[in-house]
Design an enzyme around this catalytic site. Structure first.
Site, short mmCIF file in Angstrom:
data_model
loop_
_atom_site.label_atom_id
_atom_site.label_comp_id
_atom_site.label_asym_id
_atom_site.label_seq_id
_atom_site.Cartn_x
_atom_site.Cartn_y
_atom_site.Cartn_z
N SER A 568 -13.62 -22.02 -14.35
CA SER A 568 -12.32 -21.82 -13.40
C SER A 568 -11.24 -21.28 -14.25
O SER A 568 -11.04 -20.26 -14.17
CB SER A 568 -12.01 -23.06 -12.12
OG SER A 568 -11.52 -22.94 -11.48
N ASP A 653 -17.95 -21.36 -3.65
CA ASP A 653 -17.28 -21.89 -4.26
C ASP A 653 -15.39 -21.57 -2.92
O ASP A 653 -15.55 -20.43 -2.89
CB ASP A 653 -17.06 -20.53 -5.48
CG ASP A 653 -15.97 -21.55 -6.80
OD1 ASP A 653 -15.07 -22.39 -5.78
OD2 ASP A 653 -16.34 -21.26 -7.48
N HIS A 688 -17.67 -24.75 -6.27
CA HIS A 688 -17.15 -24.48 -7.48
C HIS A 688 -17.55 -25.85 -8.83
O HIS A 688 -17.44 -25.51 -9.78
CB HIS A 688 -15.79 -25.18 -6.98
CG HIS A 688 -14.49 -25.02 -8.03
ND1 HIS A 688 -14.74 -23.63 -8.48
CD2 HIS A 688 -13.71 -25.55 -8.83
CE1 HIS A 688 -13.81 -23.19 -9.70
NE2 HIS A 688 -13.54 -24.81 -9.76
#
Length: 716
Positions: A568, A653, A688
């Site tokens: 991320s 995501d 995610h």
């Protein structure tokens, strides 16, 4: 162009070595043709700066544009390529998966916690991916009630997340949220715990959790915008009333703020919180009067964050008002404006106050000092205070599940790089602690076989950067051993040292593992965060590079054997450091990487973009645009050799959209020099956080480790 993608994945009869790879331990890869993404010219012009983005079309699946089918075909082609390139590691991946899965106790049970007459816990069964949420009335010897059988509920779903469990004050109803897509958009359901039936009430597009008023029929919840996924409204829902009983009680007008709703531990107050990076605001309501009007606690103040803790006779306010590392104030229950605040715990320059956990006679204060977490116990009767003591150089301690208000017992969690997660109960009156449970590593684990160290690298500006390190005894500090360096460094999130049984598969094969506690996190206090955000963001990247150079200088590894990993915003870190110092690393793992910073921050239709302006800046401002453009990985790819790369993402995501890493990989392939590989894998069913089951995620870990081991020539 994409109809024949699969035919482009041609596996040669022979394997070839990456002959131009200057690293001494160059891996051998099969002769497979990598996908070549089509270029479609798109121009971005802002601040009189025009950029050609040939891969902008990859947004189309997200935007439901005309190239959607081509996007999917490209992602599948990349998956096929990665599978072909890693084919010779399939047996090793399978071995790693079963090895790591074998350390997990399949039939297990959480430590029960007591609330309102019941003991609550979850338990897992052998061979099952999920769990059962249960309770027992009054005693752990009482009959078990299975409130939710998530194993059964998840049947038939590729992804299934249940959370936000909240039992009504009369113990008869349970609200919970379910996400079956992996975009963190939950539907709230309510179950009658007496009959076992689901109520017809169903609330869509929420954050997943709900807060009960004391009337046992009113729920407060956070509603999400269906397009941006921003938490923008707090709504009140009355059971059985349908849409007529679903009303907005608060709407956030500032789209840079996150909002939420909760209940004080003493059960007296419903609280709405609205906050961004720089300021916050709280509204409060009597939990016995759910149809009343929320009262403003203190209007938001520029540059001031505050949160509220309710005690029996006053409120405590944790705030950075004139206190960079936060202080604690107090005020009467009926006079909450700032002019009534009085100092309760003063500001300290060397201690960050991060949280307060309230009890009838005590408060537990979570702090950070010298980069380590600590817990202070303060008596509300006498005002005396003491700290819990721990015996390791690098560790993590945190308050655990503490839902009872009238108790002398605080539960906390403890872990380190060599200590499995442990749950303790601590009597704040007698100062006795009891180990309730320590994570069992099936097959045996001896912490004495591993060594953890706390090191400090010196950044270019003289700042000392903490590093947590772990390795197995026998690890050679001769500059030839492999080392995996992990980093994040954003949002004030601290990467504290914790145990991970999967990591043993890395350590037992000769790797050491290190965490760089770089600026942008909050390990060393609030200033540590502020020195790694906005127009100071590059400190995050240079700190990580300086940590890597330090580890090499200490002969813990070399650039031939140094690897890095981040996900991320940590994926942004990976993209930035390989642009800035590509020769420093032999391999990089970038998970769901935020690498197209400028384009994402210019597009306020992308989920969460506007919430991030205080973290990265708003590129509609020229100074912010120029600065983020100067480090955004996608904008700064050059014709030079890069390290070997494994990039992973999820099609669904909601935090970092799939097209960021897809565009990055395509552009890297186009521009970079050398034969180092770029592998890209998209999970077509997840988002995610990856897989939802407690074992499936290990397949991704196995792929990551197999990639590292292949680069090191480790085959078993």
């Amino acid at each position: 162009m994409y109809k024949n993608w699969n035919y482009m994945i041609i596996i040669g009869a022979m394997t070839i070595s990456c002959s131009d790879n200057t690293k001494e331990n160059a891996a051998t890869w099969p002769n497979v043709t990598a996908p070549v993404a089509e270029k479609k010219v798109y121009e971005r012009t802002i601040h009189n700066d025009t950029i050609v983005d040939n891969y902008y079309w990859m947004n189309d699946y997200f935007k439901k544009g005309p190239n959607s089918a081509e996007v999917i075909a490209y992602l599948e082609a990349e998956n096929n390529y990665t599978a072909a390139m890693m084919k010779d590691t399939e047996k090793l991946q399978e071995k790693l998966f079963h090895e790591m899965k074998g350390r997990i106790k399949e039939k297990d049970e959480s430590v029960p916690y007591f609330k309102n007459g019941y003991y609550y816990y979850s338990r897992t069964e052998e061979g099952k991916q999920y769990y059962k949420f249960c309770r027992k009335k009054g005693s752990l010897d009482a009959p078990e009630e299975i409130l939710l059988d998530v194993d059964d509920m998840a049947e038939g779903y590729a992804y299934y997340a249940a959370g936000g469990f909240s039992v009504s004050p009369d113990n008869k109803l349970l609200s919970f949220g379910v996400d079956t897509v992996s975009r963190r958009e939950y539907t709230i359901y309510v179950k009658n715990l007496e009959t076992g039936a689901l109520l017809p009430d169903k609330i869509d597009r929420t954050t997943g959790s709900a807060t009960w008023a004391n009337d046992n029929k009113t729920l407060f919840y956070t509603a999400k915008n269906p397009a941006t996924l921003l938490s923008e409204k707090i709504r009140r829902y009355t059971l059985g009333s349908g849409s007529a009983g679903d009303v907005v009680v608060y709407e956030e007008k500032d789209n840079t703020n996150y909002i939420g709703v909760g209940k004080s531990k003493n059960g007296k107050h419903i609280m709405i919180y609205s906050g961004g990076t720089l300021s916050s605001e709280v509204r409060i309501l009597d939990a016995d009067q759910p149809n009343g009007t929320f009262k403003m606690f203190q209007p938001r103040m520029k540059g001031v964050l505050y949160s509220v803790t309710a005690l029996a006779d006053k409120f405590l306010i944790l705030t950075n008002d004139g206190a960079k590392n936060f202080k604690v104030m107090e005020c009467p229950l009926d006079k909450t404006a700032k002019e009534h605040w009085k100092e309760f715990i003063p500001h300290r320059h060397d201690v960050l106050v991060s949280d307060i956990d309230e009890f009838k006679d005590y408060i537990v204060i979570s702090e950070r000092k010298n980069g380590l977490t600590q817990m202070a116990i303060r008596s509300l009767k006498s005002g005396t205070q003491h700290y819990l003591n721990f015996g390791e150089a690098a560790y993590t301690v945190y308050p655990s599940t503490n839902v009872e208000y009238d108790t002398d017992m605080v539960r906390y969690g403890y872990t380190s790089l060599v200590t499995p997660s442990s749950t303790y109960d601590y009597n704040m009156n007698t100062k006795e602690r009891t180990l309730k449970k320590q994570q069992e590593v099936v097959g045996g684990y001896n912490a004495e076989n591993y060594i953890t160290e706390r090191l400090f690298a010196i950044a270019a500006d003289g700042t000392q950067i903490p590093i947590s390190l772990v390795y197995k005894k026998g690890f050679s500090k001769n500059g030839k051993s492999p080392l995996l360096l992990y980093g994040y460094g954003s949002y004030g999130m601290s990467m504290d040292p914790t145990f991970n049984s999967s990591r043993l598969s890395l350590l037992d094969r000769g790797f050491s593992y290190a965490v760089a506690h770089i600026r942008g996190g909050e390990e060393m206090g609030r200033e540590w965060y502020e020195d790694g955000k906005m127009m100071n963001k590059k400190n995050t990247f240079t700190d990580f590079i300086d940590c890597a150079k330090y580890l090499i200088s200490e002969k813990l590894t070399s650039s031939d054997h140094l690897y890095a990993q981040g996900g991320s915003a940590g994926g942004l870190l990976m993209g930035a450091v390989i642009n800035m110092a590509p020769a420093l690393w032999n391999g990089i793992i970038a998970q769901v990487p935020f690498v197209d910073v400028v384009n994402t921050m210019l597009d306020d239709t992308i989920p969460l973009t506007t919430n991030e302006y205080d973290e990265w800046g708003n590129p509609n401002d020229k100074a912010a645009y120029d600065y983020m453009k100067s480090y955004s990985p996608y904008e700064n790819i050059e014709a030079k050799e890069y390290p070997n790369l494994l990039v992973t993402t999820g099609l669904h995501d909601s935090q970092v959209q799939y097209f960021e890493p897809a565009k990055w990989v395509a552009k890297l392939r186009e521009i970079k020099k050398g034969d180092q590989v770029v592998l890209f894998k998209t999970d077509m069913e997840y988002g995610h956080g990856g897989a939802s089951g407690r074992f499936d995620y290990l397949k991704d870990v196995a792929l990551n480790y197999a990639f590292l081991f292949k680069l090191e020539g480790i085959t078993e």
